[in-house]
Design an enzyme around this catalytic site. Structure first.
Site, PDB file in Angstrom:
ATOM      1  N   ASP A 193       0.861  -1.180   0.000  1.00  0.00           N
ATOM      2  CA  ASP A 193       0.000   0.000   0.000  1.00  0.00           C
ATOM      3  C   ASP A 193       0.893   1.224   0.000  1.00  0.00           C
ATOM      4  O   ASP A 193       2.101   1.139   0.152  1.00  0.00           O
ATOM      5  CB  ASP A 193      -0.889  -0.046   1.250  1.00  0.00           C
ATOM      6  CG  ASP A 193      -2.048   0.912   1.155  1.00  0.00           C
ATOM      7  OD1 ASP A 193      -2.835   0.761   0.208  1.00  0.00           O
ATOM      8  OD2 ASP A 193      -2.154   1.806   2.005  1.00  0.00           O
ATOM      9  N   SER A 195       2.628   4.207   1.735  1.00  0.00           N
ATOM     10  CA  SER A 195       2.847   5.619   1.604  1.00  0.00           C
ATOM     11  C   SER A 195       3.620   5.952   0.328  1.00  0.00           C
ATOM     12  O   SER A 195       4.740   5.506   0.152  1.00  0.00           O
ATOM     13  CB  SER A 195       3.650   6.063   2.782  1.00  0.00           C
ATOM     14  OG  SER A 195       3.243   5.339   3.908  1.00  0.00           O
TER      15      SER A 195
END
Lengths: 349, 349
Positions: A193, A195
């Site tokens: 995912d 950042s």
């Protein structure tokens, strides 16, 4: 313009607990308009000429960690909002979209998901809360190098009811590539995912080496899901960023597809995931388990349902033609050395 | 802030051929950021707290017509862009999305579309060019009251290859409700496209009277398509605007559905159409004619394909539950008198 003076933003009522206004990245653009305060974000090189503007109530916190410019704001429409390095990453209002779509699509395509790895994913609570709805899951490892950001996000975004001390959940503050080494065949599902970052020092995950590690860390029927870009960046000539990402992954995995999600705080209002399996001819469009309305109700789903799962894989004609040309037979080694830095989607690699 | 001084925007290189800077609506917000010029739009009452920012090369034209604040700009990402009353309506880059999805979905659901009406639709060329790809079509009527806007848009946006003198096409500069009277049973498909407006004097099309006229003007198996909002505005409490629109139309038509489109210049990156038929149990999801790849090729489609057609009807769980509750049996007459003005989607009604 970035923050220039304290006066300019005095009426925001900010509470900078640590760090300074210099911590705000140049790419966070503040301006006033008709007496309202706006933060315009998303104007990176990847999405030139367009930004998403959020009206700001006040700044909750600014922090420059070793890995990220962290900006936490309360926005009018999206409530608490996390902006990392000038890109909105997570809002309280539409955060359920990435949480549900990064987890239920791969987990419902897997026959028996037990061991899950999250790479990135901010404080991990949003994804973990969804993953734990699957009764087969025994362990969730969460690898995100930026522990300072994790702590900040946890304070503001922790999903109600999820406890980071849950015995199935374990957090690792480590570089993702270091973490993945020697994890051969350990995971059923790996979710990369954001950042999203554009750090100079970051080599980017969209190189073969990261996905080779992911592939090795998966069990034989394992599934990898990786947050990627929306289809609209492909209209920007001359780069075909998403096409290149998918091409690299298709060179490693026998089954690869892409699914799109709609979320208003995403740049262009749309994002997507590349999904890959070590199995041949894996059909990701059709979940192995179709959730019924009565099964979905206790899960309190707001985005995911079986029709949305199937529909997310339908690509507009231009995107279908660009992203999935006939599979290349020869890996072009020279391309591996030419990976733009800004394609990295995690702080942890 | 709206345009305040000529100096402020001198470097935009605008060429205001007629009208004045006052013609720019207060809702068109210009600001400079890191030496770049931005126009932030879409901050109407309907979409509070969020805007779409476009980086501007230069202003092509500003004009205050009797019906609209017209702003034509050249933007970096979206090329020529039409902003009406502070809302981006059409760009050269993603305009193909509404053109294809407003036309091919209803026309491919109709067994024999011959006579088509467009209400709104700017200069009409984008929609008409798509409609003319269907060989059964014999006539296209285009009703848009703001002929001054039509002429302006025509200069910048006319679709290559389409001729407004095409014998199948006829333009009417008339109020849409006046036009629709005495058109009983004349049209196979009626497309209500934007121009979205928030004019004080405008009663709004999302009242029963407009749709009663639409219903009367359709043949017995006619289909109406109406541009509406994206699903994300439904997250904004307390109003459920889209839900109310759909509820009104479900009180008039036996078959009603909603399909979504993704376009980066739309507010929230997403919009949608309400589709209605006078036939009972009409299945809009499954086109009556599935276009093959070889059929699609000469049509030069960029968004529409049969999978996208089907997928566009899949609604996220929250939207499905909100927009399509069990059909109400009794029309609530009191609601008819309480139509927010800003819901009007056409300048012509």
């Amino acid at each position: 313009m970035a923050f220039k003076t304290r006066e300019r933003l005095g009426s925001f009522g900010y509470r900078t607990r640590r760090g300074s206004l210099d911590a705000i990245s140049e790419s966070n653009n503040f301006h006033e308009s008709n007496g309202r305060k706006w933060c315009s974000t998303g104007t990176s090189e990847l999405l030139p000429g367009q930004s998403v503007g959020l009206e700001i109530d006040h700044i909750i916190e600014t922090r420059k960690t070793p890995f990220n410019d962290v900006l936490l704001v309360k926005s009018k429409t999206f409530k608490e909002t996390l902006i990392l390095n000038g890109i909105p990453h997570l809002t309280k209002t539409d955060g359920f979209v990435p949480f549900e779509m990064a987890t239920h699509v791969p987990l419902l395509c897997h026959p028996d998901p037990r061991h899950i790895l999250i790479v990135g994913g901010m404080d991990g609570s949003g994804l973990t809360a969804e993953i734990l709805k699957h009764p087969s899951v025994e362990s969730i490892h969460h690898c995100e190098e930026d522990s300072e950001m994790v702590e900040l996000v946890k304070k503001t975004f922790r999903v109600s009811g999820f406890d980071h001390d849950n015995p199935k959940y374990k957090y690792f503050s480590m570089n993702a590539k270091d973490f993945l080494r020697n994890k051969d065949g350990q995971y059923d599902v790996i979710i990369t995912d954001r950042s999203l970052t554009t750090h100079e020092a970051d080599p980017g995950i969209f190189g073969v080496s990261y996905f080779e590690l992911i592939k090795d860390a998966l069990k034989r029927n394992g599934i990898a899901v990786t947050l990627s870009w929306g289809i609209w960046i492909e209209l920007r000539p001359p780069d075909k960023i998403l096409k290149e990402n998918i091409r690299w992954i298709r060179n490693l995995f026998p089954s690869v597809n892409y699914y799109a999600v709609s979320a208003p705080s995403f740049p262009t209002g749309q994002g997507g995931y590349i999904i890959a399996s070590k199995e041949e001819n894996k059909d990701f469009k059709t979940p192995l388990r179709n959730l019924s309305e009565s099964e979905m109700k206790p899960w309190k789903l707001r985005y995911y349902n079986p029709e949305v799962h199937f529909a997310a894989f339908a690509l507009p004609q231009f995107a279908k033609q660009q992203l999935f040309p006939p599979k290349p037979q020869i890996v072009d080694e020279t391309r591996r050395l030419d990976l733009p830095r800004q394609l990295c989607l995690s702080t942890s690699c």
